[in-house]
Scaffold this active site. Structure first.
Site, PDB file in Angstrom:
ATOM      1  N   ASP A 114       0.839  -1.193   0.000  1.00 28.04           N
ATOM      2  CA  ASP A 114       0.000   0.000   0.000  1.00 28.04           C
ATOM      3  C   ASP A 114       0.878   1.247   0.000  1.00 28.04           C
ATOM      4  O   ASP A 114       2.025   1.221   0.466  1.00 28.04           O
ATOM      5  CB  ASP A 114      -0.914   0.025   1.229  1.00 28.04           C
ATOM      6  N   ARG A 115       0.321   2.325  -0.469  1.00 24.15           N
ATOM      7  CA  ARG A 115       1.072   3.584  -0.573  1.00 24.15           C
ATOM      8  C   ARG A 115       1.796   3.942   0.723  1.00 24.15           C
ATOM      9  O   ARG A 115       2.968   4.344   0.711  1.00 24.15           O
ATOM     10  CB  ARG A 115       0.097   4.707  -0.936  1.00 24.15           C
TER      11      ARG A 115
END
Length: 316
Positions: A114-115
């Site tokens: 995830d970012r």
């Protein structure tokens, strides 16, 4: 019309009918305010992408088939991937070896983060190597560990394994479902998938010790069949945990942390606090600590380890 018919009509008008008989998610819906915060974080990450560049110190391992790097928080995987050719050029230059013209590698993401998740990312350099690693992930032959800083009431367990269902609700958000719902259809045509994560507590409020990741053994198993009961008024503690995902579901550790009542700090999507002790957090504190696999070409066992972020080292 009889009184009994009137009663039936009133009931049918006031009671929602689930004609498709879809399973009901057991984790809370997304906080409406989280959408605005997530959008702001996404825009900030996008604006930084043009300036981002990996450095040689970010490289954990590399050979002619793959490279492992330490992804920072707040950066998209695709941004890291785009930066790999430059860091490979730097590595060749610093080696002092003149290898002549070299074909550009066929770069592929072997795993995605995830970012706002930092840590180990593996990138393959050849199509055929990428396909082998995809199969290794699909066959659950890759072992991963994560470190997370959670805020909630200190758990009574030291180790636990949680098993549940996983899927998208009718609004498109990922949610926890009952384990008995695995295989049932969801809106949009997908089905509830099995999701399993093991956790161990490393420290509570800075009291504890960091242990090297080892094979997880525990008889404490929670099979999810109903909504969790969380005391929202209970004292909030800082809990450092190691997570061992046994399946590869999207937002798996974040969802299971939320269900256990210890959401990850900064994870506004899944009830994590964004403000804590006078500080505002711009992302969730989840770190891909290690990744172990068999080399897709040589067959040798490999373990990639990413250095601990500051927020983790401060807790032990």
């Amino acid at each position: 019309m009889s009184a009994s018919q009137d009663s039936m009509n009133a009931t049918s008008q006031n009671t929602p009918i689930n004609l498709q008989n879809y399973p009901i998610p057991l984790s809370p819906p997304l906080n409406p305010l989280s959408k605005e915060m997530e959008l702001a974080r996404a825009m900030s990450a996008s604006s930084r992408s043009s300036l981002f560049a990996l450095s040689k110190s970010d490289v954990l391992y590399q050979d002619k088939w793959l490279i492992a790097v330490n992804k920072p928080q707040g950066v998209y995987c695709e941004t890291v991937l785009d930066s790999v050719p430059q860091v490979l050029d730097c590595l060749v230059e610093s080696s002092g070896l003149d290898e002549g013209p070299v074909a550009r590698p066929e770069l592929h993401l072997a795993n995605r983060l995830d970012r706002d998740t930092s840590g180990v990312m593996v990138i393959t350099k050849l199509h055929k190597v990428a396909s082998k690693l995809v199969k290794a992930f699909t066959d659950h032959k890759v072992r991963k560990t994560y470190i997370a800083l959670c805020i909630g009431s200190a758990p009574k367990w030291e180790k636990i394994t949680i098993k549940s269902g996983h899927g998208r609700s009718k609004f498109g958000a990922f949610r926890v479902y009952a384990a008995s719902d695995v295989g049932r259809s969801l809106p949009g045509g997908s089905t509830v998938k099995h999701m399993e994560t093991s956790f161990e507590v490393l420290s509570i409020n800075g009291q504890g010790s960091f242990r090297e990741p080892s094979e997880f053994n525990s008889d404490n198993i929670l099979v999810v069949e109903e909504k969790a009961v969380i005391d929202t008024d209970a004292k909030k503690d800082e809990i450092l945990v190691r997570a061992f995902p046994r399946s590869g579901r999207t937002h798996q550790i974040r969802l299971h942390s939320q269900y256990l009542g210890i959401p990850i700090r900064g994870d506004v999507k899944y009830e994590g606090v964004c403000e804590w002790k006078g500080r505002t957090y711009d992302g969730h504190e989840l770190h891909a600590e290690s990744l172990s696999l068999e080399h897709p070409v040589t067959g040798q066992p490999l373990m990639f380890r990413a250095p601990m972020p500051v927020w983790a080292t401060q807790m032990v």
